[in-house]
Scaffold this motif. Structure first.
Motif, PDB file in Angstrom:
ATOM      1  N   LYS A  10      -3.678   6.482   2.442  1.00  0.00           N
ATOM      2  CA  LYS A  10      -5.119   7.145   2.380  1.00  0.00           C
ATOM      3  C   LYS A  10      -5.048   8.033   1.158  1.00  0.00           C
ATOM      4  O   LYS A  10      -6.133   8.267   0.742  1.00  0.00           O
ATOM      5  CB  LYS A  10      -5.671   7.850   3.674  1.00  0.00           C
ATOM      6  CG  LYS A  10      -5.586   7.080   4.959  1.00  0.00           C
ATOM      7  CD  LYS A  10      -6.127   8.222   6.119  1.00  0.00           C
ATOM      8  CE  LYS A  10      -6.176   7.225   7.380  1.00  0.00           C
ATOM      9  NZ  LYS A  10      -6.586   7.963   8.454  1.00  0.00           N
ATOM     10  N   ASP A  30       0.849  -0.992  -0.051  1.00  0.00           N
ATOM     11  CA  ASP A  30       0.005   0.043   0.063  1.00  0.00           C
ATOM     12  C   ASP A  30       0.835   1.288  -0.037  1.00  0.00           C
ATOM     13  O   ASP A  30       0.610   2.504  -0.599  1.00  0.00           O
ATOM     14  CB  ASP A  30      -0.955   0.089   1.091  1.00  0.00           C
ATOM     15  CG  ASP A  30      -1.868  -1.132   1.281  1.00  0.00           C
ATOM     16  OD1 ASP A  30      -2.439  -1.662   0.249  1.00  0.00           O
ATOM     17  OD2 ASP A  30      -1.803  -1.935   2.387  1.00  0.00           O
ATOM     18  N   ALA A  45       0.191   3.115  -9.040  1.00  0.00           N
ATOM     19  CA  ALA A  45      -0.485   4.000  -8.164  1.00  0.00           C
ATOM     20  C   ALA A  45      -0.054   3.608  -6.834  1.00  0.00           C
ATOM     21  O   ALA A  45      -1.020   3.752  -6.030  1.00  0.00           O
ATOM     22  CB  ALA A  45      -1.986   4.185  -8.643  1.00  0.00           C
ATOM     23  N   LYS A  57      -4.745  11.686 -11.304  1.00  0.00           N
ATOM     24  CA  LYS A  57      -4.174  11.333 -12.485  1.00  0.00           C
ATOM     25  C   LYS A  57      -3.198  12.422 -12.865  1.00  0.00           C
ATOM     26  O   LYS A  57      -2.090  12.316 -13.544  1.00  0.00           O
ATOM     27  CB  LYS A  57      -5.350  11.259 -13.704  1.00  0.00           C
ATOM     28  CG  LYS A  57      -4.606  10.830 -14.940  1.00  0.00           C
ATOM     29  CD  LYS A  57      -6.001  10.569 -15.869  1.00  0.00           C
ATOM     30  CE  LYS A  57      -5.246  10.463 -17.393  1.00  0.00           C
ATOM     31  NZ  LYS A  57      -6.414  10.434 -18.436  1.00  0.00           N
ATOM     32  N   LYS A 105      -5.316   9.175  -2.534  1.00  0.00           N
ATOM     33  CA  LYS A 105      -5.471   8.821  -3.925  1.00  0.00           C
ATOM     34  C   LYS A 105      -4.814   9.556  -4.846  1.00  0.00           C
ATOM     35  O   LYS A 105      -5.021  10.732  -4.894  1.00  0.00           O
ATOM     36  CB  LYS A 105      -7.051   9.020  -3.997  1.00  0.00           C
ATOM     37  CG  LYS A 105      -7.735   7.955  -3.145  1.00  0.00           C
ATOM     38  CD  LYS A 105      -9.245   8.122  -3.449  1.00  0.00           C
ATOM     39  CE  LYS A 105     -10.048   7.038  -2.504  1.00  0.00           C
ATOM     40  NZ  LYS A 105     -11.436   6.871  -2.593  1.00  0.00           N
TER      41      LYS A 105
END
Length: 354
Positions: free
Chosen positions: A130, A49, A74, A135, A132
């Motif tokens: 946490k 993660d 990602a 893009k 994100k």
């Protein structure tokens, strides 16, 4: 559980970092790697993660490794850096290439006292887990600004066509180096206002940040020096470990660095402290920008600016923030004039200068 992969060329550091992180029940170290090539082989198998990535390594260093991770996965990356010239320079480049944050080794590549940063390390891993990654965060910023022209606002409260002094301020934290490139690289070289920046960073890293921004911008960017006069078309970065305040002496705006006032909410430099100092300058127009970062730094200072002086406030929108803490807190005051993604902040600054 937050699964973490630790990448460091030192077996000692791999072991100690593993022990420090594993002390938290919500974190599991799923593997370690001795260099970038080893890490890239393990990432698809371990599916971490979060990755902690040493900066200076043989075979494949942290920066090379990061660029592959950013391009193919990602996964949030935290750089682990020593405070050397090479280490700080590469760390700043890594932050602008996609790393979420960094941890500074207290005493060199092999830090026997690495336990000093245990709480910071754990906190940053939890925050990174946490995140994100937007893009647009993967895209490289332009290296030249848009052809925009900025002008001073005319002071309609004075006789004739006298010109008000203006200043642009930017406060940011986690994810800030990348966002700063996006904004400062797009500001025009003939910008008719100085820019002062507070980026939460320790000593040793802000000079490298300023040097890196200077290379990517047509503006002149430097680390601020106590007592210097600030000029239009220049960007001044607050040194790590010092509050940056702006004072007015006659017609000039002067940098005042404060090493004595304690950290504000854990930060020195603090966005709040910069804003508090500016709120005293009644005859100076301010554009206050708050971008990505954890916490609430800048909120109280913004309220002070709005109460005591003419200020336009711009906050980065959630869509482009790495951590939507500082902007969210500022927006909650209902004192923010523009809420825009990071790619639009430079154009909004120029718009308000016209």
């Amino acid at each position: 559980m937050i699964n973490v992969l630790i990448v460091d060329d030192s077996a000692f550091m791999r072991k100690v970092l593993s022990d420090l992180l594993s002390s938290d029940p919500s974190i599991k170290v799923v593997g370690t790697a001795r260099n970038g090539a080893d890490a890239l082989d393990k990432v698809p198998k371990l599916k971490p993660d979060v990755i902690t990535l040493d900066v200076e390594m043989p075979i494949m260093d942290g920066l090379q490794t990061l660029k592959v991770i950013v391009d193919q996965y990602a996964i949030p990356v935290i750089m682990v850096s020593s405070v050397t010239k090479a280490g700080t320079t590469q760390t700043i480049e890594a932050m602008q290439s996609g790393a979420i944050d960094f941890i500074s080794k207290p005493s060199g590549s092999i830090s026997l006292d690495i336990h000093k940063v245990q709480d910071e390390l754990i906190q940053k891993v939890k925050v990174a887990s946490k995140v994100k990654i937007p893009k647009e965060f993967k895209e490289l910023p332009p290296t030249s600004p848009k052809p925009l022209v900025a002008k001073y606002l005319l002071d309609d409260k004075k006789k004739g066509e006298s010109i008000r002094k203006k200043i642009i301020t930017i406060g940011t934290s986690t994810g800030g180096p990348k966002a700063l490139v996006e904004v400062i690289s797009k500001l025009p070289k003939d910008l008719n206002a100085p820019v002062v920046v507070v980026q939460h960073m320790p000593k040793g890293f802000t000079k490298s940040l300023a040097e890196r921004l200077n290379k990517l911008s047509e503006l002149n960017v430097k680390e601020a020096v106590h007592g210097e006069i600030i000029h239009d078309g220049w960007v001044y970065v607050a040194p790590g470990g010092s509050h940056l305040k702006i004072e007015q002496q006659k017609e000039e705006l002067i940098v005042s660095l404060d090493d004595d006032t304690p950290p504000t909410r854990g930060h020195r430099p603090s966005v709040d402290e910069m804003y508090f100092s500016l709120s005293k300058l009644k005859e100076v127009e301010k554009i206050a920008v708050i971008m990505t970062g954890m916490g609430t730094d800048g909120t109280n200072g913004l309220l002070s600016l709005k109460n005591d002086s003419r200020t336009i406030a711009i906050a980065e929108s959630e869509a482009s923030c790495i951590v939507y803490g500082m902007p969210r807190s500022a927006i909650a005051t209902r004192q923010v004039d523009d809420i825009v993604p990071v790619k639009e902040i430079a154009s909004r600054i120029v718009h308000h200068l016209k």
